[in-house]
Design an enzyme around this catalytic site. Sequence first.
Site, PDB file in Angstrom:
ATOM      1  N   HIS B 229      35.501  34.067  32.829  1.00  0.00           N
ATOM      2  CA  HIS B 229      35.227  35.167  34.147  1.00  0.00           C
ATOM      3  C   HIS B 229      34.206  35.649  33.511  1.00  0.00           C
ATOM      4  CE1 HIS B 229      35.663  37.389  37.585  1.00  0.00           C
ATOM      5  NE2 HIS B 229      35.474  38.536  36.843  1.00  0.00           N
ATOM      6  N   TYR B 233      29.466  37.444  35.000  1.00  0.00           N
ATOM      7  CA  TYR B 233      28.601  38.482  34.733  1.00  0.00           C
ATOM      8  C   TYR B 233      27.182  38.078  33.811  1.00  0.00           C
ATOM      9  CZ  TYR B 233      32.788  40.805  36.386  1.00  0.00           C
ATOM     10  OH  TYR B 233      34.084  40.897  37.202  1.00  0.00           O
ATOM     11  N   HIS B 380      34.730  32.237  47.973  1.00  0.00           N
ATOM     12  CA  HIS B 380      34.401  33.486  47.204  1.00  0.00           C
ATOM     13  C   HIS B 380      33.200  33.473  46.464  1.00  0.00           C
ATOM     14  CE1 HIS B 380      34.717  36.846  44.615  1.00  0.00           C
ATOM     15  NE2 HIS B 380      34.903  36.209  43.594  1.00  0.00           N
ATOM     16  N   ARG B 444      41.149  23.514  46.902  1.00  0.00           N
ATOM     17  CA  ARG B 444      39.741  23.413  46.388  1.00  0.00           C
ATOM     18  C   ARG B 444      39.630  22.092  45.545  1.00  0.00           C
ATOM     19  NH1 ARG B 444      38.946  27.435  41.172  1.00  0.00           N
ATOM     20  NH2 ARG B 444      36.788  26.619  41.359  1.00  0.00           N
ATOM     21  N   ARG B 445      38.404  21.541  45.435  1.00  0.00           N
ATOM     22  CA  ARG B 445      37.990  20.387  44.638  1.00  0.00           C
ATOM     23  C   ARG B 445      38.921  18.930  44.787  1.00  0.00           C
ATOM     24  NH1 ARG B 445      37.362  23.068  38.650  1.00  0.00           N
ATOM     25  NH2 ARG B 445      39.386  23.000  38.388  1.00  0.00           N
TER      26      ARG B 445
END
Lengths: 160, 560
Positions: B229, B233, B380, B444-445
């Site tokens: 995560h 950033y 997202h 997903r994927r």
Amino acid sequence: MEHQEYIIERYERAWIFFGLAMITVFIILVGYLMLTMGNTNPVGAGRIDATKVRIEGDFANPRVEQVGNEYVAYVQAFAFGYLPAEMRFKVGRKVTFYITSPDVQHSFHVHNTNINVQVIPGEIAKVSYTFTRPGEYPIICNEYCGIGHANMINKLIVEP
Amino acid sequence: MAVKTLFNYDVYASAPEKKYALYMMMLGFAALALGTFFGPFQAMNYGGLDLYPLLKPVFQNYYQGLTLHGVLNAIVFTQLFAQTIMVYLPARELGLRPNMTLAWVSFWMALGGLLLAAVPLLLNEASVLYTFYAPLQAHWAFYLGAAIFVLSSYLSIYLVLDMWARWRKANPGKITPLATFMAVTFWLMWFLASLGLVVEALFLIAWSFGWIAGVDPLLMRTLFWYTGHPIVYFWLLPAYTLAYLTLPRLAGGKLVSDPLARLVFLLFLLFSVPVGFHHQFADPGIAPYWKMIHTVLTMMVAVPSLITAFTIAASLEVAGRANGGKGLLGWIGALPWNNPTVLAFLLGFLAFIPGGAGGMVNASFNLNQNVHNTVWIPGHFHLQVGTLVTMAAMGTAFWLIPHLTGKPLVARGMAVASQWLWFLGMFIMTFALHWMGFLYAIPRRAHISGSPIAMEAYKESAAWMALNIVSGVILFIAAFLFFYVIFATALQNRREPGQVLAEVPFTEAISKPQGSRLAQLTERVWFWFGIAVVLVVLAYGPVLFQMFSNMNPVPGQRLW
């Protein structure tokens, strides 16, 4: 210019306060709803030797058991499918799923419900749910598990 | 040839850090070009159209392409761009030269690691996706190459801390200039954040060489998300840095508040790392109260982004009014939309707003159950990293490549078009993916277009799938235009230093750090770093201790 700076700082403070208030409300709502609205977040129910899932213990015999008015299901998510191959439940009765994997990571996502479980080899996941509408519910693997991942779809049947 | 070599020598002799920055950035864009090539194939897949057979025999399957897409775009490109911006900007701001020997060592480490990891990736020996979840087991060269690549960033940390220390020695008692402050907090955050990946890599390397028989999949997941995560950033903050430092100036205005920008980076230093369990809400083996603690901390890390939204918007308003914009919203039209760099940032931030709102949903412990691992998630993050972060990098390349090389930007019109098309394509695609994930639980994927079972199961979402095809076509054109512009600019022979930005366009601040109590507080970087470490120990310590002392190893598998 100085006047403008002062106004901007006032808006700044108001905006930061708004942001903090907003996330505080969100956190309180998340906590409150999870405590009161029926929590389907998966929890751990012990650990297991992934290499022995197929040969010993509850998961070697994947099944749905009726216990009084409730069901207990022992589910194997494997590359690339689910066992038992067919699961049937009566509507309105609580079902507790125990799920694990004998090989790699998978998931157990029941469409149109809040059941969405990460299935990790070595870990036994537990989740409880009461189906309120009869019908067929697709079970979808949403964790990449290899070349057959997209085919890893099953269904469970909720009878009236 | 000799003349040309001499000429090149002259160009970079007075500023070797320019050559370093150029090489780092262009290597990153080369990786992005290959990674992005697979993007439209992925979009077509979610439109039910399987184009992967066209790539045979070079690329074997969807999952190989997806692994290349994720690793090259999200690990390689992002890190190389950070190693460019977050070293070059402070060097320019302080007027100091980074240690050039180590700078080049970091470049060659990154390139060497990348090439080593590329071998198994291109041979379909490491199709384990960007998350490389154990017990799926890749070839050892993938783990080792990736580790060498990531470790090259530790040299970048040193380069910046070294410049900062030299500046402080020469300027005792002064407040660190803003770009340097941002770079220092950014690299310290990354040091703390990367530890999870480094420890995980040690296990995976030993495992892939056969030195240990198995690894604990839950522990590997936890270590991955410990870094996984905060790494977002690590991708985002170079974009924020450029938005604070260069965007207002390029738009014709000023930054409204320097101290507030410092607060933002300080909050990222504090709250970026102890949040990883929000990727593991659906995992057994982590107690719900730990997940709830990470929910709270994840919400906290939204605060610096909310402040950024305010500061950047206010700074743009200052610019728009300075350009003659009138009335409540007239300043928006008065922004230089025809400047491809400004355009890229404006559109990127526009996409970032719904992306941030969706992030709040993902961070909510209960709501996450409805979207976990569905295509909502790539929906997202393509708004966040795929749109804002990538567009900030693309937009910056339009002035930075000319600035570094002295070669003027070619095909400015194509540059502008590429940004509009990129934004439009991403917006259509992410819109469709959000709904497909939330309403139809499409995973997903997953190579759904190659699976009749899957296409039958998801047939209700056919209308949304059609949007993915449209977006794939638009994004392919956008990518083609962009890469043409930057490579044609960088590879041309024409150097006209008079036509390019001679200096980094650093923005002046209205509210300055001198005399600000906030700026004084944020200046105690090591103290705040200590607080960040304490937060991580509190939020992760007990869980990791438990996991390390009760490992449940599982042997590796290759199922692709």
